[in-house]
Enzyme design. Structure first.
Site, PDB file in Angstrom:
ATOM      1  N   PRO A  39       0.831  -1.217   0.000  1.00 53.21           N
ATOM      2  CA  PRO A  39       0.000   0.000   0.000  1.00 53.21           C
ATOM      3  C   PRO A  39       0.859   1.259   0.000  1.00 53.21           C
ATOM      4  O   PRO A  39       1.893   1.334   0.653  1.00 53.21           O
ATOM      5  CB  PRO A  39      -0.809  -0.123   1.307  1.00 53.21           C
ATOM      6  CG  PRO A  39      -0.766  -1.572   1.659  1.00 53.21           C
ATOM      7  CD  PRO A  39       0.545  -2.086   1.153  1.00 53.21           C
ATOM      8  N   GLY A  55       1.964   3.845  -5.059  1.00 51.21           N
ATOM      9  CA  GLY A  55       1.606   4.622  -6.244  1.00 51.21           C
ATOM     10  C   GLY A  55       0.990   3.819  -7.365  1.00 51.21           C
ATOM     11  O   GLY A  55       1.123   4.210  -8.528  1.00 51.21           O
ATOM     12  N   GLU A  71      16.760   3.800  27.953  1.00 50.56           N
ATOM     13  CA  GLU A  71      17.095   4.232  26.593  1.00 50.56           C
ATOM     14  C   GLU A  71      18.605   4.359  26.409  1.00 50.56           C
ATOM     15  O   GLU A  71      19.116   4.122  25.308  1.00 50.56           O
ATOM     16  CB  GLU A  71      16.407   5.566  26.287  1.00 50.56           C
ATOM     17  CG  GLU A  71      14.892   5.545  26.435  1.00 50.56           C
ATOM     18  CD  GLU A  71      14.236   4.471  25.597  1.00 50.56           C
ATOM     19  OE1 GLU A  71      14.816   4.093  24.545  1.00 50.56           O
ATOM     20  OE2 GLU A  71      13.162   3.980  25.982  1.00 50.56           O
ATOM     21  N   HIS A  81      19.919   0.989  25.357  1.00 45.89           N
ATOM     22  CA  HIS A  81      19.761   0.765  23.914  1.00 45.89           C
ATOM     23  C   HIS A  81      20.837   1.511  23.123  1.00 45.89           C
ATOM     24  O   HIS A  81      21.440   0.955  22.183  1.00 45.89           O
ATOM     25  CB  HIS A  81      18.379   1.241  23.469  1.00 45.89           C
ATOM     26  CG  HIS A  81      17.253   0.363  23.907  1.00 45.89           C
ATOM     27  ND1 HIS A  81      17.199  -0.983  23.644  1.00 45.89           N
ATOM     28  CD2 HIS A  81      16.116   0.656  24.599  1.00 45.89           C
ATOM     29  CE1 HIS A  81      16.078  -1.496  24.142  1.00 45.89           C
ATOM     30  NE2 HIS A  81      15.405  -0.513  24.743  1.00 45.89           N
TER      31      HIS A  81
END
Length: 666
Positions: free
Chosen positions: A222, A225, A443, A446
């Site tokens: 999806p 174009g 965070e 990570h």
């Protein structure tokens, strides 16, 4: 609108059906009111009372009747000398009307003559008022029928024409979309260019005995174009273009879909050479036999008619069918064979050059600042399709307008990219200091694993500002378009995914580990299971496909399939998935222990700045100090009212029995 944009005078529009019906309803209401007024007036001026024939004879016998008029020998109208009170209806009678039980009764005439009543006679006369009164019910019925019939015509649901095609014909007056408006799909444009050239010059391909493909199927995810390409073909060819959706064939009435297919191709043959475009063809072209019970299926009947019209006993020369779908796996094989859809054109996600071209197309309508670099934006949006890039440009324009700027700058595009990829910032969300510290170290875990474990994608940004449904985020972006992933990269990605959980355990202890890593665990588990069952990267299981490739279950085709996996193999797969995940978690723990100073530096700066870019994290990794914060003109979070002194003291103290979290060094 199209004619006004081209500079020509606007075409006169036909009168709308609603205006005609409103005018007719107004005149009909006026006639009814006039008739009612005449009735009321006449009733007031000449109060004629209906009486019984027996009462009429009594009045004649008493000599109270002055004159009578006999109409058609039956109806008797007359006046009395002295008014009397009608006992049944409680009415005062001056003039009366009755009806003789016998037509042309001689006995009644003799009685009237004997009483000295003046007798008149006349033929029945019907006035316009009576004619209208008698015709009024029929006029109302006919008017209502015409009204509803025109309403159905105006709404497109023509009475008794359910089987007619709902295809919309694009003519020369429709705003054109050309191949210049399409970027990022050069191969698909080249395939469709032959169809355009055939429509312009059919003899060119017939000289050497070749024939143009009867159909082209546009396949792709999806937003890539596919529909835009079909519109570009219509604009380039300059021939009649019939556009229809696959769901328009299906109706609640049996046989309507097949009838609409026949009508659609009849219209196409009458306008040949032309193009018929069916969007989302999987709504009508799904695999036959997918239902349970073997009953008659209206959709299958529609598909059978479509197959016959595309390549059946009768030819459809000059009619080219273009269809689009993002589910080619559920289409019927008979629909995909050569002779029907000769070409399957894959419209995939654009590469770097394609994204740059798409951005240039959408940036034509946006006033850009001088610092905008299209190639940098395209390089930072891998995996985005055309719809995503159009949304990115629109979000950047909205951000610039919200900030009161006249042009869209590079900073607006960067902020719009972060909003589209990571979600909108929720700066109004207030977290407690303990939660902010936990989120910062999560965070930071990570980010540290991303920088120190070889094989990970480069870090784009790490933040503890809530975005979307996440309290924080460490976002990575690949440097280029990636086709395949190596084993080293997969294992590095698993270690980076578990970096947040490992940081929580390392700094705060296992007793203070939170549920914030739930999405990380789900993502790592899915990746590890594919690592073992689909990609054959486990040494214990080997290169064996345990499960089929991921696809949605298709009823009727997949419901009876049985997976050839023994219990022993299933247990081995579960054990291998657990081993891969545990090794990734241990890898993340050892990495954070070896880079504990780097972890503390990233977490502390996140608490101070809330967001760190890739360059800033790299400076911290090299042991450099970050430059001081500079004020920005981006609107900040809404002001939070200050709490009273007593309330602030209560908020600063933890609940009874809960100790405040303290960082623990490894």
């Amino acid at each position: 609108m199209a004619d006004e944009e081209k500079g020509g005078p606007p075409k006169p529009q036909p009168p709308r059906m609603g205006k005609v019906t409103r005018t007719a309803g107004f005149w009909l209401l006026l006639v009814m009111v006039s008739i009612l007024a005449v009735q009321v007036t006449s009733a007031r001026t000449s109060p004629v009372r209906d009486i019984d024939y027996s009462e009429f004879r009594q009045q004649v016998a008493s000599g109270n009747v002055q004159e009578v008029t006999i109409v058609d020998g039956v109806e008797v109208e007359g006046r009395v000398k002295e008014p009397w009170q009608n006992e049944e209806r409680k009415l005062t009678v001056h003039a009366f009307r009755t009806r003789s039980p016998i037509k042309d009764s001689e006995e009644m005439v003799k009685q009237l003559e004997a009483a000295g009543v003046r007798i008149k006679a006349k033929e029945p006369q019907i006035g316009w008022g009576e004619i209208l009164l008698r015709a009024l019910p029929w006029l109302l019925i006919i008017g209502l029928w015409v009204f509803f019939f025109r309403q159905m015509q105006a709404s497109g649901n023509k009475a008794f024409q359910f089987g007619k095609s709902k295809a919309r014909l694009l003519t020369g007056d429709t705003p054109k979309v050309t191949f210049d408006d399409v970027a990022g799909a050069e191969e698909a444009k080249a395939e469709l260019q032959e169809i355009v050239e055939f429509l312009k010059d059919p003899k060119k391909f017939g000289r050497l005995g070749g024939r143009i493909p009867k159909g082209a199927l546009l396949v792709g995810p999806p937003g890539t174009g596919k529909t835009l390409l079909a519109r570009a073909v219509a604009g380039e060819a300059g021939r009649p273009f019939f556009s229809m959706s696959g769901s328009d064939f299906v109706e609640m009435f049996v046989g309507v879909g097949a009838s609409r297919v026949r009508d659609l191709f009849e219209q196409g043959k009458s306008h040949a050479p032309c193009i018929i475009f069916i969007d989302e063809i999987d709504a009508v072209g799904r695999h036959r036999g997918a239902g349970l019970g073997g009953g008659h299926d209206e959709r299958e009947q529609t598909l059978n008619q479509l197959l016959v019209e595309m390549d059946g006993f009768e030819g459809n020369d000059g009619v080219i069918l273009i269809a689009a779908t993002n589910r080619p796996d559920v289409l019927d094989p008979a629909l995909l064979r050569p002779g029907r859809f000769d070409r399957q054109i894959v419209v995939g996600a654009p590469d770097l050059r394609g994204r740059e071209g798409i951005l240039k197309v959408h940036m034509k309508k946006v006033p850009l600042a001088g610092d905008v670099q299209v190639n940098v934006i395209a390089r930072g949006t891998p995996g985005m399709c055309g719809a995503d890039l159009a949304n990115l440009v629109n979000e950047a324009a909205l951000l610039a307008a919200r900030r009161g700027r006249e042009t869209v700058s590079m900073a607006d595009f960067e902020d719009a990219k972060d909003k589209v990829m990571m979600g909108a910032e929720r700066r109004s969300y207030v977290m407690k200091e303990e939660e902010r510290r936990l989120t910062a170290y999560h965070e930071a875990g990570h980010a540290v694993c991303t920088f120190t474990v070889p094989g990970n994608d480069p870090l784009h940004k790490v933040t503890i500002i809530p975005r979307g449904r996440a309290l924080g985020m460490a976002f990575t972006l690949p440097e280029d378009d990636r086709v395949s992933i190596t084993r080293r990269q997969l294992e590095a990605s698993l270690a980076m995914t578990y970096g947040g959980r490992a940081a929580e355990e390392l700094i705060f202890g296992r007793e203070h580990v939170t549920t914030g890593a739930s999405s990380d665990i789900q993502q790592a588990t899915r990746l590890a299971r594919r690592y073992v069952t689909q990609w054959g990267l486990s040494d214990a299981v080997g290169p064996v496909a345990i499960t089929e490739s991921e696809h949605e279950v298709f009823l009727g085709r997949d419901i009876g399939q049985r997976r050839e996996v023994s219990e022993k193999t299933a247990e081995l797969v579960d054990a291998e998935v657990g081993r891969v995940l545990n090794e990734a978690l241990e890898h993340a723990r050892s990495t954070l222990r070896d880079n504990i100073d780097f972890l503390h530096a990233v977490a502390n700066h996140l608490l101070e700045r809330e967001t760190l870019t890739r360059e800033e994290v790299e400076m911290l990794h090299q042991g450099k100090a970050l430059p001081p914060l500079r004020p920005v003109d981006i609107p900040g979070p809404p002001e939070v009212p200050e709490l009273p002194a007593a309330a602030s003291e209560r908020a600063a103290k933890p609940p009874p029995g809960v100790e405040p979290l303290k960082p623990r060094l490894a």
